[in-house]
Write an enzyme that holds these catalytic residues in place. Structure first.
Site, PDB file in Angstrom:
ATOM      1  N   ASN A  97       0.847  -1.189   0.000  1.00  0.00           N
ATOM      2  CA  ASN A  97       0.000   0.000   0.000  1.00  0.00           C
ATOM      3  C   ASN A  97       0.879   1.234   0.000  1.00  0.00           C
ATOM      4  O   ASN A  97       1.812   1.338   0.794  1.00  0.00           O
ATOM      5  CB  ASN A  97      -0.896   0.015   1.239  1.00  0.00           C
ATOM      6  CG  ASN A  97      -2.030  -0.989   1.125  1.00  0.00           C
ATOM      7  OD1 ASN A  97      -2.364  -1.445   0.033  1.00  0.00           O
ATOM      8  ND2 ASN A  97      -2.628  -1.331   2.257  1.00  0.00           N
ATOM      9  N   LYS A 175      -6.566   0.851  -5.570  1.00  0.00           N
ATOM     10  CA  LYS A 175      -6.497   0.114  -4.306  1.00  0.00           C
ATOM     11  C   LYS A 175      -6.912   0.999  -3.127  1.00  0.00           C
ATOM     12  O   LYS A 175      -7.597   0.555  -2.199  1.00  0.00           O
ATOM     13  CB  LYS A 175      -5.079  -0.414  -4.086  1.00  0.00           C
ATOM     14  CG  LYS A 175      -4.842  -1.138  -2.758  1.00  0.00           C
ATOM     15  CD  LYS A 175      -5.757  -2.349  -2.573  1.00  0.00           C
ATOM     16  CE  LYS A 175      -5.294  -3.325  -1.526  1.00  0.00           C
ATOM     17  NZ  LYS A 175      -4.858  -2.814  -0.265  1.00  0.00           N
ATOM     18  N   ASN A 179      -9.951   0.239  -0.538  1.00  0.00           N
ATOM     19  CA  ASN A 179      -9.850   0.182   0.929  1.00  0.00           C
ATOM     20  C   ASN A 179     -10.776   1.191   1.594  1.00  0.00           C
ATOM     21  O   ASN A 179     -11.317   0.933   2.667  1.00  0.00           O
ATOM     22  CB  ASN A 179      -8.407   0.420   1.376  1.00  0.00           C
ATOM     23  CG  ASN A 179      -7.540  -0.812   1.188  1.00  0.00           C
ATOM     24  OD1 ASN A 179      -7.731  -1.544   0.220  1.00  0.00           O
ATOM     25  ND2 ASN A 179      -6.606  -1.037   2.094  1.00  0.00           N
ATOM     26  N   GLU A 182     -13.943  -0.479   1.735  1.00  0.00           N
ATOM     27  CA  GLU A 182     -13.817  -1.498   2.787  1.00  0.00           C
ATOM     28  C   GLU A 182     -14.062  -0.885   4.174  1.00  0.00           C
ATOM     29  O   GLU A 182     -14.752  -1.475   5.006  1.00  0.00           O
ATOM     30  CB  GLU A 182     -12.411  -2.093   2.687  1.00  0.00           C
ATOM     31  CG  GLU A 182     -12.020  -3.109   3.720  1.00  0.00           C
ATOM     32  CD  GLU A 182     -10.505  -3.390   3.628  1.00  0.00           C
ATOM     33  OE1 GLU A 182     -10.030  -3.725   2.534  1.00  0.00           O
ATOM     34  OE2 GLU A 182      -9.811  -3.243   4.652  1.00  0.00           O
TER      35      GLU A 182
END
Lengths: 303, 303, 303, 303
Positions: A97, A175, A179, A182
């Site tokens: 990340n 990404k 997240n 998420e």
């Protein structure tokens, strides 16, 4: 099929295993000798080395070097070192990340040194070894073509679960947003289960409810699957602190929302709930108590 | 296996079909003759009637009567009518969305009339016919035992996807929380995809990203599956208004959070985003403009 | 000028004092003999009684009876008792915080009994005795005319600080919204001062900053005045718990926002911050920890 | 007492006037000749110049140069130019809104050039000319001493309304937090008045309510004073768009909350409400519509 894996921790180690299982030869580096020995003991086609320099030296060119390191100084130093070790045609992949803007800077710096760079967002957590990882890639077509054979081994299947999202930065941007979503989904579940738990007179069984929602409901999801499994083992969670860390991606998503002017009340709300769980709002809450006392004479709750 | 289905709309009609497929005889009522004819034309074991009274009269006792009606007056009137038509040992199931407190009142009223009541939260939407419905039940053990054979046909499998959650009210409470979570998850996805779309310089393909996340990522879920399917057909959504209705369950969840004193910032944030999408914050936003002008002399944006 | 004051606590006692100072004769009731003796000892024109019945019996008709009681059962019981004691032409004022819908019900019940009802939202806290109270009234013109002389004594000045807002319910509705705004303003200050405090390297003095903002800044306000005074005495707030009660009005405002479909993210955010300060989100936060562990293998923080 | 004022717009122009009234000689620069002529026509002790270089050349050393320019490129260019024009002992004050980190960088750059730098947060809007400005200063004691005589003229009184908050950056940091609080307060009022307006059956008069709250209520504040004045003129706001700009400070506050890990749900909620008012959530809301259609068959609202 040779690939270097720099960093063999929780994520990098399992990715090395999945690559090795798929037939790739992995040239692995980790600072921990125990970790290196573990990996090289498990797979004949994982060879490990005690330094980045030795790892690169052992590999035939052209090289694909996949980094799975904590973002920040370690990652920066390693990129600098790799610039001195690699040559034209080599590709560096950052699979950890990282803030997409940092990745864009890294891409530009490596391009100046004649190297190619790919930013890879990798999702799947500790289950990726078994299920495969979702991989979101940013970079040039040429660079992606070089990493594609490895990505096809890492993803759930050769033709599913990986995507060339766009230019350098696009992988980590995608990404980051993943997240952020998420965070919001997790908080939605946390709030819902808290409401079930708080409704004491109905004596609801949160574990059974999590399980039943897995079958046919609108909220069925992998996060629910994991939640149901965990609640089946311990539905009171009595040993845990109500203390939730955050690891950067949620923050970056909120920063981006502010920069783009796109409202993300749910993602920010999820992030702030974590901040508050760690007591970061304590001074503000004390001030509120003090204000209530000052205007309304309300009693103070002292330590 | 006889069951009455009162209301044969989008949800009730498909549930009648799934019950009929499973071998039950369905005594169906709907105000629309066309709807009745459609259902009875499709299945020999769906018999339809032009009134609730005729429906009940045609059924042998003991009866299970499943209502799928809009909550509010229609539902109240039908319950009153059923009290006059049914007898000891009969069970009324309310399978529509309803505030659990109303269901608790209904249960008490039917109990006074010697009838049994079950509140059933049903999730699955238009896909329930094919996939089965998640069913969350509140009621006595005896009442649940009477409806169980039908619930086993409606759920994804006889032993999965349905749960006796607790006493009367527990079914609709659990369904309410389910929908609250759904609001939060949907908003999390909406925010994330908006961030992807707004990052114009990366030229991200939201449809491809939705699809790749389905394979191995942490956010994989049924809602994502549907989103990916829809975006594959139309990723610009150019024909749609940014106007999102809400149908009660999200509101009830927020009301409950306030009553219980449990913070639900994400669910409330999701609900408020829908309110704002419908212009319900217009007066407040005009006032803000006016205030900015009053203290800072900022120019006004007029119609 | 005779008025009954039912309830002589923190608010009612000071209102009785302000009325007595203004020349009204106050017939006061409180359950506490000490409180009664205190008030009647301070002012010759405050007469106190040991029961509601005696209070009313001592007053000449027509009567204005002002209740300052905790909302809920005590208030309900007293209204019931008053219905039996009062007669045509008498007015009951509920000056405590109450849900406007309850006040509308009370108004209807008293009207059936031939009595008039006024709901009065009263703001000013412990400072009202000295500064006067803002008073927001709901009721008929006739009823308001009867209470006006007293309201003019309670308000900061005869012609300022009180308003006939509308029909029964309008007073408490307006007060509810006032308090909702107050929640938002307080939380805004709490967040701001927390940001000042957290920026340790700048060594900002929150007390001095609160004071300077009082002079010429956009955020100058009575809440800031109180905050500056309090921080001047104790800027660390080290003795206080980060634990903030809420007393109903904030909740009612959020419930109303949901009912009306008007988004109030700031008022709800302020309310939820208080809920969280009291640990009401603990189960949800534990669940988040557990989920992070389940998908990512993140270490658990245990007790 | 000589001071240069670089930028004579809405803020800088009025500050020049207030300084001139106080007896200072102002050396003013603005790109607009009309603005320059206006100011120099009003006050004999405001002299204006057609370039920054001429302005500085006309001033005797040591100089205090106060910039009131839009943050960003214009401000950066002017700082660069000033570095070439000023000498040891001169002080540059940046009185415009600027990100405190930028101000810290500017301070370091000027220090390298042997110049002093003060960041000044200035609050008061268009009312500052009459009422004085709150001024929050960051810089060394020596630099502050040089600007103090001017600050005492700008503030509401010589000893009130200005503060040396801390080192360079502390002035703009404090001003940023001030504006963050302002966003939260404004949104709290906007939500409250929207709730009053939406409760149509009570026929509340928002202008009268704003006015009554000014006298004795807990929410009394300067923002409420302005709101009451504006609503007295136009309470329907029918000509305005529900479209609210934001000018940076609110965004910076949210970014800082994320960086510090301090939850600011109210300030972020206020910022996001503005973003949404400008349609920045449209794509997300369209997606929600589409999802509701996909799982529940709910009808689409099309253009």
């Amino acid at each position: 099929m040779n690939i270097a894996m720099i960093g063999l921790g929780k994520m990098g180690g399992n990715m090395a295993r999945r690559l090795a299982r798929g037939g790739a030869t992995v040239f692995g580096f980790d600072v921990s000798a125990a970790t290196r020995d573990q990996l090289s003991g498990e797979f004949a086609n994982i060879r490990t080395f005690a330094s980045v320099a030795e790892t690169i030296a052992a590999m035939p060119a052209p090289r694909v070097v996949w980094m799975m390191l904590p973002h920040g100084q370690i990652s920066e130093n390693t990129l600098t070192e790799l610039k001195g070790l690699l040559g034209a045609g080599d590709v560096v992949v950052d699979g950890a990340n990282a803030l997409y803007k940092e990745s864009q800077r890294h891409g530009a710096e490596l391009a100046e040194a004649g190297l190619e760079f790919v930013d890879a967002g990798v999702s799947g957590g500790v289950w990726g070894l078994a299920n495969g990882y979702t991989i979101m890639l940013g970079g040039s077509k040429e660079a992606i073509a070089k990493v594609q054979p490895f990505v096809e081994l890492l993803a759930p299947a050769a033709d599913r679960g990986w995507l060339h999202c766009g230019p350098v930065g696009a992988g980590h941007y995608t990404k980051m947003v993943h997240n952020g979503i998420e965070y919001g989904m997790m908080q939605a579940f946390a709030e819902g289960f808290a409401l079930l738990k708080a409704k004491e007179e109905l004596e609801l069984d949160v574990a059974e409810i999590a399980e039943v929602w897995r079958h046919g409901s609108v909220v069925r999801s992998w996060l629910l699957d994991l939640t149901a499994d965990s609640l089946a083992k311990d539905k009171e969670l009595g040993e845990l602190q109500p203390f939730v860390p955050d690891s950067g991606e949620g923050r970056w998503t909120v920063l981006e929302s502010v920069e783009l002017g796109v409202p993300t009340p749910v993602i920010a709300g999820a992030l702030y709930a974590r901040f508050a769980s760690r007591g970061n709002d304590d001074y503000g809450m004390k001030l509120l108590q003090m204000m209530r006392n000052a205007f309304g004479g309300h009693a103070l709750t002292k330590k």
